[in-house]
Design a protein around this motif. Sequence first.
Motif, PDB file in Angstrom:
ATOM      1  N   THR A  29      54.613  61.934  38.398  1.00  0.00           N
ATOM      2  CA  THR A  29      53.824  61.337  37.326  1.00  0.00           C
ATOM      3  C   THR A  29      52.757  62.313  36.822  1.00  0.00           C
ATOM      4  O   THR A  29      52.500  63.348  37.433  1.00  0.00           O
ATOM      5  N   ASP A  30      52.140  61.949  35.718  1.00  0.00           N
ATOM      6  CA  ASP A  30      51.070  62.788  35.176  1.00  0.00           C
ATOM      7  C   ASP A  30      49.919  62.908  36.174  1.00  0.00           C
ATOM      8  O   ASP A  30      49.337  63.985  36.327  1.00  0.00           O
ATOM      9  N   ARG A  31      49.583  61.814  36.846  1.00  0.00           N
ATOM     10  CA  ARG A  31      48.513  61.864  37.830  1.00  0.00           C
ATOM     11  C   ARG A  31      48.887  62.779  38.992  1.00  0.00           C
ATOM     12  O   ARG A  31      48.057  63.555  39.489  1.00  0.00           O
ATOM     13  N   GLU A  32      50.145  62.715  39.413  1.00  0.00           N
ATOM     14  CA  GLU A  32      50.604  63.581  40.503  1.00  0.00           C
ATOM     15  C   GLU A  32      50.580  65.043  40.085  1.00  0.00           C
ATOM     16  O   GLU A  32      50.320  65.921  40.907  1.00  0.00           O
ATOM     17  N   ARG A  33      50.805  65.313  38.816  1.00  0.00           N
ATOM     18  CA  ARG A  33      50.683  66.691  38.325  1.00  0.00           C
ATOM     19  C   ARG A  33      49.234  67.171  38.447  1.00  0.00           C
ATOM     20  O   ARG A  33      48.977  68.309  38.814  1.00  0.00           O
ATOM     21  N   GLU A  34      48.309  66.289  38.103  1.00  0.00           N
ATOM     22  CA  GLU A  34      46.897  66.641  38.236  1.00  0.00           C
ATOM     23  C   GLU A  34      46.558  66.946  39.693  1.00  0.00           C
ATOM     24  O   GLU A  34      45.868  67.919  39.995  1.00  0.00           O
ATOM     25  N   VAL A  35      47.049  66.090  40.591  1.00  0.00           N
ATOM     26  CA  VAL A  35      46.773  66.289  42.008  1.00  0.00           C
ATOM     27  C   VAL A  35      47.408  67.585  42.500  1.00  0.00           C
ATOM     28  O   VAL A  35      46.783  68.361  43.233  1.00  0.00           O
ATOM     29  N   LEU A  36      48.641  67.844  42.079  1.00  0.00           N
ATOM     30  CA  LEU A  36      49.328  69.065  42.496  1.00  0.00           C
ATOM     31  C   LEU A  36      48.563  70.302  42.033  1.00  0.00           C
ATOM     32  O   LEU A  36      48.420  71.280  42.783  1.00  0.00           O
ATOM     33  N   ALA A  37      48.063  70.272  40.809  1.00  0.00           N
ATOM     34  CA  ALA A  37      47.287  71.406  40.300  1.00  0.00           C
ATOM     35  C   ALA A  37      46.035  71.640  41.142  1.00  0.00           C
ATOM     36  O   ALA A  37      45.669  72.786  41.428  1.00  0.00           O
ATOM     37  N   LEU A  38      45.388  70.563  41.570  1.00  0.00           N
ATOM     38  CA  LEU A  38      44.178  70.700  42.376  1.00  0.00           C
ATOM     39  C   LEU A  38      44.498  71.164  43.793  1.00  0.00           C
ATOM     40  O   LEU A  38      43.741  71.938  44.386  1.00  0.00           O
ATOM     41  N   VAL A  39      45.631  70.719  44.342  1.00  0.00           N
ATOM     42  CA  VAL A  39      46.071  71.249  45.635  1.00  0.00           C
ATOM     43  C   VAL A  39      46.307  72.753  45.504  1.00  0.00           C
ATOM     44  O   VAL A  39      45.960  73.543  46.385  1.00  0.00           O
ATOM     45  N   GLY A  40      46.867  73.170  44.379  1.00  0.00           N
ATOM     46  CA  GLY A  40      47.108  74.585  44.132  1.00  0.00           C
ATOM     47  C   GLY A  40      45.840  75.407  44.072  1.00  0.00           C
ATOM     48  O   GLY A  40      45.856  76.608  44.340  1.00  0.00           O
ATOM     49  N   GLN A  41      44.740  74.763  43.732  1.00  0.00           N
ATOM     50  CA  GLN A  41      43.443  75.450  43.716  1.00  0.00           C
ATOM     51  C   GLN A  41      42.772  75.418  45.082  1.00  0.00           C
ATOM     52  O   GLN A  41      41.682  75.946  45.253  1.00  0.00           O
ATOM     53  N   GLY A  42      43.433  74.783  46.062  1.00  0.00           N
ATOM     54  CA  GLY A  42      42.898  74.756  47.417  1.00  0.00           C
ATOM     55  C   GLY A  42      41.970  73.603  47.715  1.00  0.00           C
ATOM     56  O   GLY A  42      41.292  73.604  48.742  1.00  0.00           O
ATOM     57  N   LEU A  43      41.914  72.591  46.857  1.00  0.00           N
ATOM     58  CA  LEU A  43      41.008  71.475  47.092  1.00  0.00           C
ATOM     59  C   LEU A  43      41.548  70.558  48.187  1.00  0.00           C
ATOM     60  O   LEU A  43      42.759  70.332  48.297  1.00  0.00           O
ATOM     61  N   SER A  44      40.643  70.020  48.988  1.00  0.00           N
ATOM     62  CA  SER A  44      41.000  69.046  50.013  1.00  0.00           C
ATOM     63  C   SER A  44      41.178  67.681  49.359  1.00  0.00           C
ATOM     64  O   SER A  44      40.848  67.485  48.176  1.00  0.00           O
TER      65      SER A  44
END
Length: 227
Positions: free
Chosen positions: A164-179
């Motif tokens: 989903t679009d929200r999961e894309r947002e979360v994936l992008a933030l995981v990619g930046q190393g966010l917990s």
Amino acid sequence: MSVRVLLADDQPLMLVGLGILIGDTADLEVVGEAGDGREAVRLVRELRPDVVVMDIRMPGMDGIEATRQATAEPDPPKVLVLTTFDDDEYVYGALRAGASGFLLKSMALNAILDAIRVVAAGDALIAPSVTRRLIADFAGTSGPAAPEPDAEPDADSSLLAEITDREREVLALVGQGLSNTEIAERLVISAATAKTHVARLFAKLEARDRVHLAIIAYETGLVPRRR
């Protein structure tokens, strides 16, 4: 039960130092030591450790190939790769080979012990601040090129088709190393909701851990590559 640790490093002082430190802990034990990648793979098959602390630069078989072979074993160990920041071009390859995390040799020995425990418990990240800096640099030097800003990802777009679009947002933030906690704060959601989104990403993208998710985020262009 104690965490069974295999040390692989061609520097005897590193092996001795970690061996002594781990020997003084109640929850970790060194079950073997290897001086090169080939010996490390042999000991993985023979001793079945829970965690391998793996150097990258070793004679003969290097740590990247040893990681690839170790993580291909049935019931594989978690692998933490030892490196220095100046050698970051090797780390991206190690993560692609199946490493669950990475360590800097400049870290305090006690911090390395804590990292072993974290990885043994199933978490791929040592510290979000370190992960942000290093993964961004690895992807910028060794990862595939990111698409142009107005272009749609092509080769890897199928990976994102089911999220989903929200999961894309979360994936992008995981990619930046966010917990999970930092993701929750950034998106103004609860930590439990952030954790649920990450769990769904693991399932949908068949990712083995958060580091794998971060790599996917870079490869699909969700996180721009550093120039």
